[in-house]
Design a protein around this motif. Structure first.
Motif, PDB file in Angstrom:
ATOM      1  N   THR A 170       3.367  10.634  10.422  1.00  0.00           N
ATOM      2  CA  THR A 170       2.342  11.584  10.859  1.00  0.00           C
ATOM      3  C   THR A 170       1.371  11.904   9.725  1.00  0.00           C
ATOM      4  OG1 THR A 170       3.885  13.325  10.298  1.00  0.00           O
ATOM      5  CG2 THR A 170       3.828  12.675  12.597  1.00  0.00           C
ATOM      6  N   LYS A 171       1.334  11.013   8.751  1.00  0.00           N
ATOM      7  CA  LYS A 171       0.493  11.258   7.563  1.00  0.00           C
ATOM      8  C   LYS A 171      -0.581  10.183   7.465  1.00  0.00           C
ATOM      9  CE  LYS A 171       3.130  14.652   6.506  1.00  0.00           C
ATOM     10  NZ  LYS A 171       4.154  14.743   5.516  1.00  0.00           N
ATOM     11  N   TYR A 172      -1.403  10.304   6.411  1.00  0.00           N
ATOM     12  CA  TYR A 172      -2.408   9.256   6.187  1.00  0.00           C
ATOM     13  C   TYR A 172      -1.742   7.894   6.130  1.00  0.00           C
ATOM     14  CZ  TYR A 172      -5.608  12.909   4.396  1.00  0.00           C
ATOM     15  OH  TYR A 172      -6.414  13.995   4.245  1.00  0.00           O
ATOM     16  N   THR A 173      -2.473   6.896   6.567  1.00  0.00           N
ATOM     17  CA  THR A 173      -2.041   5.509   6.352  1.00  0.00           C
ATOM     18  C   THR A 173      -3.123   4.863   5.489  1.00  0.00           C
ATOM     19  OG1 THR A 173      -3.289   4.412   8.133  1.00  0.00           O
ATOM     20  CG2 THR A 173      -1.216   5.514   8.761  1.00  0.00           C
ATOM     21  N   PRO A 174      -2.933   3.625   5.049  1.00  0.00           N
ATOM     22  CA  PRO A 174      -4.059   2.969   4.366  1.00  0.00           C
ATOM     23  C   PRO A 174      -5.298   3.040   5.275  1.00  0.00           C
ATOM     24  CG  PRO A 174      -2.077   1.651   4.159  1.00  0.00           C
ATOM     25  CD  PRO A 174      -1.730   2.785   5.073  1.00  0.00           C
ATOM     26  N   VAL A 175      -6.473   3.229   4.663  1.00  0.00           N
ATOM     27  CA  VAL A 175      -7.704   3.458   5.441  1.00  0.00           C
ATOM     28  C   VAL A 175      -7.925   2.389   6.515  1.00  0.00           C
ATOM     29  CG1 VAL A 175     -10.224   3.457   5.266  1.00  0.00           C
ATOM     30  CG2 VAL A 175      -8.867   4.745   3.638  1.00  0.00           C
ATOM     31  N   GLY A 176      -7.724   1.136   6.149  1.00  0.00           N
ATOM     32  CA  GLY A 176      -8.038   0.032   7.074  1.00  0.00           C
ATOM     33  C   GLY A 176      -6.895  -0.363   7.980  1.00  0.00           C
ATOM     34  N   GLY A 177      -5.826   0.441   8.041  1.00  0.00           N
ATOM     35  CA  GLY A 177      -4.711   0.147   8.945  1.00  0.00           C
ATOM     36  C   GLY A 177      -3.423  -0.121   8.204  1.00  0.00           C
TER      37      GLY A 177
END
Ligand code: GLU
Length: 420
Positions: free
Chosen positions: A79-86
């Motif tokens: 439920t947190k940030y992931t790498p920007v591009g997926g």
């Protein structure tokens, strides 16, 4: 009295302090498809009897195993940030899919995942268009292409593709439209709004023109890839002309294939430096697409696809039903497309006719307004798609709705009289 003065003063203050908008806002309009869908929903909420054929989305629910994967992702704390591009899992799933379905080889740094196909197209064009660059857009086209190009001060170059050519771009038309300023051509097969599909031979012929114009890049919007009927198979221009690999951006997503329009996951595959630029743009705008939707998209792309056979069968039956129902309306012009879930219906025969209220139907927009307001059917008029007079209907709705809608369309056309 004092209170009234206060109200007036506040009102005047609002006028003076109105935030002026950037000039670029004059170059775009709201998405016609989304606007009509919203209008239909609002009328229904008011209690009006409206059948909406305007939304471009399958009427099926997202398959259960995809929802389960999203729930599991939440339970597992994704439920947190992931790498920007997926996430790397999703990129791997996309890489596998491109190999499995299209025979194309990509690496992780050639893939970017965004918040729907629209955002990916937006970023791709934003990253590449300079003022005055031309983008060839075969018309009719999906409503958002030209506005996105205009936002970046590019010049949309429309090529009219008439119904007699199944709304498809001909190689000589393409050749005649290319100039030294052409930056992109946008291809979309199966097409929104026509449902028409380019065959391998047709794509090969277009690729021949592109081969001798190495400055033209190709954006291929493959979002309807899995929705083809009558034994037709999907082809991507790159599978036919691998020599275009270094200047092609493939755009796809999970919205239409798995009925996941609300989850907002689209992706692009293309040259590394362009994918990096798109990812950088995303890092300064939306950041990563939803972590939960990404987990669901992994399950969708890696999961079973046999359910699509049932969807395809049902869509093609509904298409045939509508074509059959409207076949005997001489004012309407129809062709049988092999993909997506749209019909792009010509309505030249009703232009100039008069409604029972005494209004003259001047164009397809008037016809759609009349259809909605007086007969309770929401369709999107052809002017948003760049070829008039036509209107688009989506047949991704129940057979009952389609039967009622066809009756209403027939009644609407019959009720019109010739103006004197
Ligand atoms: N692509 C769909 C349509 O054409 C969804 C709405 C939109 O984004 O345009 O109706």
């Amino acid at each position: 009295m004092v209170k009234n003065w206060l109200h007036l003063a506040r009102f005047l203050e609002t006028l003076v302090s109105m935030i002026s908008l950037a000039q670029r806002m004059d170059w775009i309009k709201p998405s016609a498809t989304l606007a009509m869908t919203a209008k239909a929903i609002a009328l229904k909420a008011e209690g009006q009897d409206v059948i909406s054929l305007s939304a471009g989305e399958p009427d099926y629910d997202t398959p259960q195993w995809i929802k389960d994967a999203a729930i599991q992702a939440m339970v597992d704390g994704q439920t947190k940030y992931t790498p920007v591009g997926g996430t790397s899992l999703l990129k791997q799933a996309i890489i596998k899919k491109l190999k499995r379905d299209n025979g194309l080889v990509y690496e992780a740094d050639q893939i970017v995942v965004g918040t729907g196909g629209k955002q990916v197209i937006f970023n791709g064009l934003m990253a590449t268009i300079n003022r005055g660059d031309e983008v060839i857009i075969p018309a009719p086209y999906w409503v958002s292409y030209p506005d996105i190009v205009s936002l970046f001060e590019g010049v949309p170059v429309f090529i009219e593709c008439p119904i007699k050519n199944e709304f498809k771009l001909q190689p000589n038309q393409l050749a005649n439209s290319i100039t030294p300023k052409t930056k992109w051509i946008i291809l979309n097969s199966p097409s929104n709004p026509t449902g028409c599909v380019y065959s391998k031979d047709e794509l090969l012929a277009l690729s021949e023109v592109l081969r001798i114009n190495p400055h033209v890049n190709i954006l291929t919007d493959d979002i309807y890839e899995y929705l083809l009927y009558d034994g037709n198979f999907f082809s991507n221009i790159l599978s036919i002309a691998p020599n275009l690999y270094g200047r092609t951006l493939i755009v796809n997503g999970v919205s239409k294939a798995y009925s996941m329009t609300g989850w907002r996951i689209g992706y692009a595959a293309g040259p590394k430096q362009l994918i990096k630029a798109m990812t950088d743009l995303q890092s300064q705008s939306t950041s990563n697409p939803s972590s939960i939707s990404q987990a669901a998209a992994v399950a969708a792309i890696n999961g079973p696809h046999d359910f699509l056979n049932e969807w395809r069968e049902s869509f093609s039956k509904r298409r045939d039903f509508v074509l059959n129902e409207l076949a005997n309306v001489p004012e309407l012009q129809l062709i049988k497309p092999s993909g997506a879930f749209y019909l792009y219906i010509g309505c030249k025969g009703i232009i100039g006719k008069v409604t029972t209220q005494g209004n003259v139907i001047q164009n397809d927009n008037d016809f759609c307004t009349y259809l909605l307001e007086e007969h309770g059917v929401a369709a999107v008029s052809g002017d948003g798609f760049g070829l008039s007079p036509y209107f688009r209907i989506s047949y991704a709705t129940s057979q009952t709705n389609l039967a009622k809608a066809c009756d209403r369309i027939k009644a609407a056309v019959t009720a019109l009289r010739i103006s004197r």
